[in-house]
Design a protein around this motif. Structure first.
Motif, PDB file in Angstrom:
ATOM      1  N   SER A   1      29.984  28.001  42.721  1.00 23.71           N
ATOM      2  CA  SER A   1      31.675  27.644  42.438  1.00 23.71           C
ATOM      3  C   SER A   1      32.504  27.688  40.806  1.00 23.71           C
ATOM      4  CB  SER A   1      32.006  26.410  43.222  1.00 23.71           C
ATOM      5  OG  SER A   1      31.679  26.799  44.826  1.00 23.71           O
ATOM      6  N   GLU A  12      43.348  35.927  42.555  1.00 23.83           N
ATOM      7  CA  GLU A  12      42.875  34.773  41.813  1.00 23.83           C
ATOM      8  C   GLU A  12      42.897  33.793  42.683  1.00 23.83           C
ATOM      9  OE1 GLU A  12      44.036  34.312  38.309  1.00 23.83           O
ATOM     10  OE2 GLU A  12      45.069  35.550  37.824  1.00 23.83           O
ATOM     11  N   LEU A  13      41.846  32.860  42.024  1.00 24.37           N
ATOM     12  CA  LEU A  13      41.590  31.594  43.165  1.00 24.37           C
ATOM     13  C   LEU A  13      42.580  30.591  42.649  1.00 24.37           C
ATOM     14  CD1 LEU A  13      38.086  30.676  40.864  1.00 24.37           C
ATOM     15  CD2 LEU A  13      38.631  32.457  43.577  1.00 24.37           C
ATOM     16  N   ARG A  63      35.691  39.569  38.192  1.00 24.24           N
ATOM     17  CA  ARG A  63      34.745  38.051  38.644  1.00 24.24           C
ATOM     18  C   ARG A  63      33.971  38.674  39.526  1.00 24.24           C
ATOM     19  NH1 ARG A  63      38.293  35.068  40.543  1.00 24.24           N
ATOM     20  NH2 ARG A  63      38.813  36.574  43.111  1.00 24.24           N
ATOM     21  N   ARG A  93      37.049  24.269  47.747  1.00 19.41           N
ATOM     22  CA  ARG A  93      36.039  25.199  47.456  1.00 19.41           C
ATOM     23  C   ARG A  93      34.275  24.915  48.063  1.00 19.41           C
ATOM     24  NH1 ARG A  93      38.391  27.222  43.144  1.00 19.41           N
ATOM     25  NH2 ARG A  93      39.488  28.660  44.328  1.00 19.41           N
ATOM     26  N   THR A 113      38.859  39.561  49.170  1.00 17.90           N
ATOM     27  CA  THR A 113      39.471  38.915  47.849  1.00 17.90           C
ATOM     28  C   THR A 113      39.468  39.326  46.484  1.00 17.90           C
ATOM     29  OG1 THR A 113      36.887  37.913  47.706  1.00 17.90           O
ATOM     30  CG2 THR A 113      38.660  36.567  49.064  1.00 17.90           C
ATOM     31  N   MET A 115      32.239  30.412  38.852  1.00 20.75           N
ATOM     32  CA  MET A 115      33.402  31.404  39.025  1.00 20.75           C
ATOM     33  C   MET A 115      34.385  30.971  38.966  1.00 20.75           C
ATOM     34  SD  MET A 115      34.569  32.049  42.951  1.00 20.75           S
ATOM     35  CE  MET A 115      32.554  32.714  43.420  1.00 20.75           C
ATOM     36  N   GLU A 116      34.773  29.504  38.521  1.00 30.62           N
ATOM     37  CA  GLU A 116      35.692  29.149  37.869  1.00 30.62           C
ATOM     38  C   GLU A 116      36.493  29.422  36.618  1.00 30.62           C
ATOM     39  OE1 GLU A 116      36.219  24.814  39.309  1.00 30.62           O
ATOM     40  OE2 GLU A 116      36.268  25.450  41.576  1.00 30.62           O
ATOM     41  N   ARG A 120      34.532  43.874  48.667  1.00 33.20           N
ATOM     42  CA  ARG A 120      33.461  42.040  49.313  1.00 33.20           C
ATOM     43  C   ARG A 120      33.276  42.926  50.228  1.00 33.20           C
ATOM     44  NH1 ARG A 120      35.206  41.448  44.044  1.00 33.20           N
ATOM     45  NH2 ARG A 120      35.327  39.100  43.566  1.00 33.20           N
ATOM     46  N   PRO A 175      39.760  37.617  37.567  1.00 28.47           N
ATOM     47  CA  PRO A 175      39.201  37.806  38.548  1.00 28.47           C
ATOM     48  C   PRO A 175      38.685  39.825  38.656  1.00 28.47           C
ATOM     49  CG  PRO A 175      41.776  37.475  38.075  1.00 28.47           C
ATOM     50  CD  PRO A 175      40.609  36.870  37.101  1.00 28.47           C
ATOM     51  N   GLN A 210      47.332  35.025  45.867  1.00 26.31           N
ATOM     52  CA  GLN A 210      46.128  33.806  45.364  1.00 26.31           C
ATOM     53  C   GLN A 210      46.960  34.051  44.531  1.00 26.31           C
ATOM     54  OE1 GLN A 210      42.793  35.301  46.989  1.00 26.31           O
ATOM     55  NE2 GLN A 210      42.562  33.803  48.749  1.00 26.31           N
ATOM     56  N   GLU A 218      35.312  32.506  47.214  1.00 25.59           N
ATOM     57  CA  GLU A 218      36.711  33.247  46.895  1.00 25.59           C
ATOM     58  C   GLU A 218      37.903  32.855  47.832  1.00 25.59           C
ATOM     59  OE1 GLU A 218      35.469  37.058  44.023  1.00 25.59           O
ATOM     60  OE2 GLU A 218      35.701  36.894  46.295  1.00 25.59           O
TER      61      GLU A 218
END
Length: 408
Positions: free
Chosen positions: A50, A390-391, A61, A330, A386, A53-54, A272, A58, A403, A323
């Motif tokens: 997490s 975007e997150l 990612r 998250r 996803t 990932m931030e 994914r 994207p 998103q 995601e």
């Protein structure tokens, strides 16, 4: 030390202390307890996903998350090599003590880890988030774009960072309903109408994926080790040396590398869900011949192929789950799914490996195949993809199909 990093620090500390003390266990019960504590410390590993990932855009990612995950494979290969070297000349106590060293090194590096600016923004700590972004920009010999950092939790933003332009550097939502949610509240949100179906499907996916992955890992030693009760002239001989177990685990661990490469090539191109589906199909193909006894060479090759694609699905699932959930929950959402997966990993030795040691290899392989098919069905039922999205920062942002950001 920031709140987000504290969970990583706590996990690393528990893993190191329990792992080291287990090398000095006076009896079997204390060994089980200490190894269990070490495993509990490893449970904080999902926070790394997490966190990392931030920081990643994207567009690529998925690829960078797979690259990040290769270090898991390097750890598996290193541990197999360490056991191969240490066990024939020393004892298991040395193996456990040496295996605790990486956790100690992690404790040192945590000091240098920046907190996630996105996480800080959701907590209303705009100045801290801006300072971290500024340091990142300086390290990359560039400067931050003009604009404001905004937060759900503050209406009066830090004016020192304001400009006349309205472009946000980092986003968050207008609504403030989820800024200060506790961990327990985040857990309850997993069962809200918006997340319930996805949460249950993710749990089943993680359980099946972990069961299959660890089943393949354990079968590499059970089916080729001299401890098997069902040895035959076709599968193995009674005189197989104990070292062959470490050699086979070492070889099959290396097989994860091409699996990760395949995942990196697929995840940002086909998405994914389709990536995991394709790789699970190949897991089925490689496992199928093992319903009957095979030669040791073919056995190792088939298990290597199955492990290669199983690792790919495991890593993509670890990308997909964080995601899906917003920043405010998250780590909780991904962490609980990860924990359910660990239950699959714990049940696996009792069921699948137990069947093998009881001379029911065919039943064990059929069970792994069934869970693989179930995992594919679950993937297809998850309602969204996803890839390239975007997150999301807050729960309200999940309803936005793009998103994208959240602006105050």
């Amino acid at each position: 030390m920031e709140e987000g990093r504290m969970s990583i620090l706590g996990g690393a500390l528990v893993t190191f202390v329990a792992g080291l003390l287990s090398a000095f266990s006076p009896n079997y019960i204390s060994l089980l307890i200490l190894r269990g504590l070490a495993g509990a410390g490893l449970g904080s590993g999902h926070v790394f996903f997490s966190w990392f990932m931030e920081f990643v855009p994207p567009s690529n990612r998925g690829k960078w998350m797979v690259v990040f995950s290769t270090f898991w494979t390097f750890g598996s290969v290193s541990e197999a090599a360490l056991a191969w070297i240490v066990m024939p000349i020393l004892t298991w106590r040395w193996l456990l003590a040496l295996s605790a060293i990486p956790a100690f090194v992690l404790l040192i590096f945590i000091v240098f880890m920046p907190e996630s600016p996105r996480y800080l923004c959701t907590k209303g700590r705009i100045t801290d988030a801006h300072n971290i972004l500024d340091k990142i920009a300086q390290f990359n010999q560039t400067s931050l774009p003009s604009g404001n950092l905004t937060s759900d939790g503050t209406n009066d933003l830090d004016e020192e960072f304001s400009t006349s332009e309205e472009t946000p550097l980092l986003s968050s939502a207008r609504k403030r309903t989820t800024v200060r949610k506790s961990g327990f509240s985040s857990f309850l949100m997993l069962f809200s109408p918006r997340f319930f179906k996805t949460t249950i499907l993710l749990w089943v996916l993680y359980f099946g994926n972990s069961f299959v992955y660890y089943g393949i890992v354990l079968l590499a030693s059970e089916l080729s080790g001299s401890q098997s009760k069902c040895s035959s002239s076709i599968l193995l001989s009674e005189n197989v040396q104990d070292a062959s177990v470490y050699i086979n685990v070492f070889i099959t661990s290396f097989a994860e590398l091409p699996g990760l490469l395949t995942a990196a090539l697929l995840v940002d191109r086909v998405g994914r869900k389709l990536s995991m589906t394709i790789m699970f199909i190949f897991v089925c193909i490689f496992l199928l011949p093992l319903v009957t006894l095979q030669s040791n060479i073919l056995l190792t090759a088939l298990l290597s192929g199955a492990r290669m694609f199983s690792m790919g699905t495991f890593i993509i699932a670890n990308i997909f789950a964080p995601e899906i959930y917003p920043t405010s929950m998250r780590s909780t959402g991904a962490g609980v799914a990860y924990a359910v997966g660990r239950i699959g990993g714990m049940v696996c030795p009792l069921v699948a490996v137990g069947l093998v040691t009881s001379c029911h290899q065919t039943a064990a392989i059929i069970l792994l195949e069934a869970l693989t098919v179930l995992s594919v069905v679950v993937i297809l039922l998850i309602p969204f993809e996803t890839k390239g999205k975007e997150l999301v920062d807050t729960i309200d942002g999940v309803s936005n199909s793009k998103q994208v950001l959240v602006v105050a």
